[in-house]
Design a protein around this motif. Structure first.
Motif, PDB file in Angstrom:
ATOM      1  N   VAL A 269       8.622 -10.954  -5.065  1.00 29.40           N
ATOM      2  CA  VAL A 269       7.514 -10.761  -6.000  1.00 29.40           C
ATOM      3  C   VAL A 269       6.201 -10.563  -5.252  1.00 29.40           C
ATOM      4  O   VAL A 269       5.387  -9.704  -5.608  1.00 29.40           O
ATOM      5  CB  VAL A 269       7.416 -11.966  -6.958  1.00 29.40           C
ATOM      6  N   ARG A 270       5.979 -11.347  -4.195  1.00 28.20           N
ATOM      7  CA  ARG A 270       4.715 -11.251  -3.473  1.00 28.20           C
ATOM      8  C   ARG A 270       4.519  -9.876  -2.851  1.00 28.20           C
ATOM      9  O   ARG A 270       3.443  -9.279  -2.957  1.00 28.20           O
ATOM     10  CB  ARG A 270       4.646 -12.329  -2.391  1.00 28.20           C
ATOM     11  N   SER A 271       5.573  -9.352  -2.179  1.00 34.30           N
ATOM     12  CA  SER A 271       5.431  -8.048  -1.529  1.00 34.30           C
ATOM     13  C   SER A 271       5.221  -6.945  -2.555  1.00 34.30           C
ATOM     14  O   SER A 271       4.439  -6.008  -2.328  1.00 34.30           O
ATOM     15  CB  SER A 271       6.663  -7.746  -0.666  1.00 34.30           C
ATOM     16  N   PHE A 276       1.431  -3.072  -5.220  1.00 28.27           N
ATOM     17  CA  PHE A 276       0.800  -2.466  -6.395  1.00 28.27           C
ATOM     18  C   PHE A 276      -0.689  -2.756  -6.449  1.00 28.27           C
ATOM     19  O   PHE A 276      -1.460  -1.972  -7.038  1.00 28.27           O
ATOM     20  CB  PHE A 276       1.513  -2.928  -7.667  1.00 28.27           C
ATOM     21  N   ALA A 277      -1.099  -3.837  -5.823  1.00 26.49           N
ATOM     22  CA  ALA A 277      -2.547  -4.082  -5.734  1.00 26.49           C
ATOM     23  C   ALA A 277      -3.210  -3.013  -4.867  1.00 26.49           C
ATOM     24  O   ALA A 277      -4.301  -2.518  -5.194  1.00 26.49           O
ATOM     25  CB  ALA A 277      -2.794  -5.471  -5.147  1.00 26.49           C
TER      26      ALA A 277
END
Length: 313
Positions: A269-271, A276-277
């Motif tokens: 989830v973090r990657s 997408f940020a």
């Protein structure tokens, strides 16, 4: 905290100079499916035999359903069920007679044994077959009857040692549903299997046994993220957006169609959030996204360097 269904610390077993289990530590939470993977001869069946009181360990501490297999074997046996690699069904008896016999062995009494047999025949869709000798059963029916026999004593923990070996895909999936239903009812499953997809589909946690040691443990997704090769595939409809993304994502590889990018990622989830940020900061619109992670075949091959497990096709 809730006491685990199975707790093992420093489990050791050797046959002469051959060390089969070399200091195994593991915990299995209640009401879950724990799957043990490993090459042929890795010691999976040995571990099941030790935990189910069929074999003595050389060392280590163990608790199964709150009891020690070495110190209180009878209490462990009363709390568990075991379905081994080879069917325990008596071919000369009918399905109902096999179940009733198990009831007698559990000292349920004649009437209670017959009632329990009828309940399990209904549960496993074997009512009609229950009147026939087990020798007439298909492989899938025999495995369902075998598991039903394990449930006669209403166990808290069930050891399933390669329960679907030799079954066709339809029968295998029927067995998977049965296993999930058992866990939904609060039973804990300790599963060994040769089928990688089986562990992937069923297990809450998976451990890989090799060389007498647990070399990895986690959820299927966690194990897959240990292996390189995962990536996120981004598809675009605007060539200008692709060009901007290529320059912004230095580690991305442009696809042959010119409208897709392959970005290395562990699938976490973090990657994904970070990716997408970055795209959002640059106002880059992505038309389609898909996550690709290594499968358990890749995990097994990378961690053990061997190909002794049989992938399901």
């Amino acid at each position: 905290m809730t006491q685990p269904a199975i707790a093992v610390t420093g489990l050791r077993k050797a046959y002469g100079d051959k060390v089969v289990l070399d200091g195994i530590d593991l915990r299995v939470a209640r009401g879950t499916i724990f799957s043990l993977l490993g090459p042929n001869g890795a010691g999976k069946t040995t571990m099941v035999k030790i935990l189910s009181t069929l074999l003595a360990a050389d060392g280590g501490e163990m608790r199964v359903a709150g009891h020690g297999p070495a110190r209180d074997a009878d209490a462990v046996r009363a709390a568990i069920g075991v379905t081994g690699q080879y069917s325990a069904v008596d071919n000369l008896l009918t399905g109902r007679e096999n179940l009733a016999l198990m009831g007698d062995l559990h000292h349920l009494g004649r009437r209670a044994s017959r009632r329990r047999a009828d309940e399990l025949l209904e549960r496993f869709d074997l009512v009609e077959a229950g009147r026939k000798p087990a020798s007439a059963y298909s492989g899938g029916m025999r495995r369902r009857l075998d598991l039903a026999m394990t449930l006669v004593g209403d166990p808290e923990v069930i050891f399933l040692d390669e329960p679907t070996t030799g079954l066709d895909p339809r029968s295998r999936r029927t067995m998977w549903k049965t296993i999930r239903d058992l866990v939904a009812g609060g039973v804990t499953i300790f599963l060994t299997t040769q089928y990688l997809e089986e562990a992937d589909q069923l297990a809450d946690r998976i451990a890989v046994l090799d060389g007498g040691r647990l070399i990895a443990e986690g959820t299927a997704d966690e194990l897959k993220r240990l292996i390189p090769g995962g990536h996120i595939l981004l598809r675009f409809t605007d060539p200008a957006a692709v060009s901007t993304a290529v320059h912004a994502l230095a580690d991305a590889a442009l696809g042959e169609d010119g409208l897709s990018l392959r970005v290395p990622s562990d699938g976490g989830v973090r990657s994904m959030r970070d990716l997408f940020a970055r795209l959002d900061d640059l106002s880059i619109d992505v038309a389609e996204m898909s996550v690709h992670t290594p499968d358990l075949d890749d995990v097994f091959l990378t961690l053990t360097g061997r190909n002794d497990l049989e992938p399901q096709r």
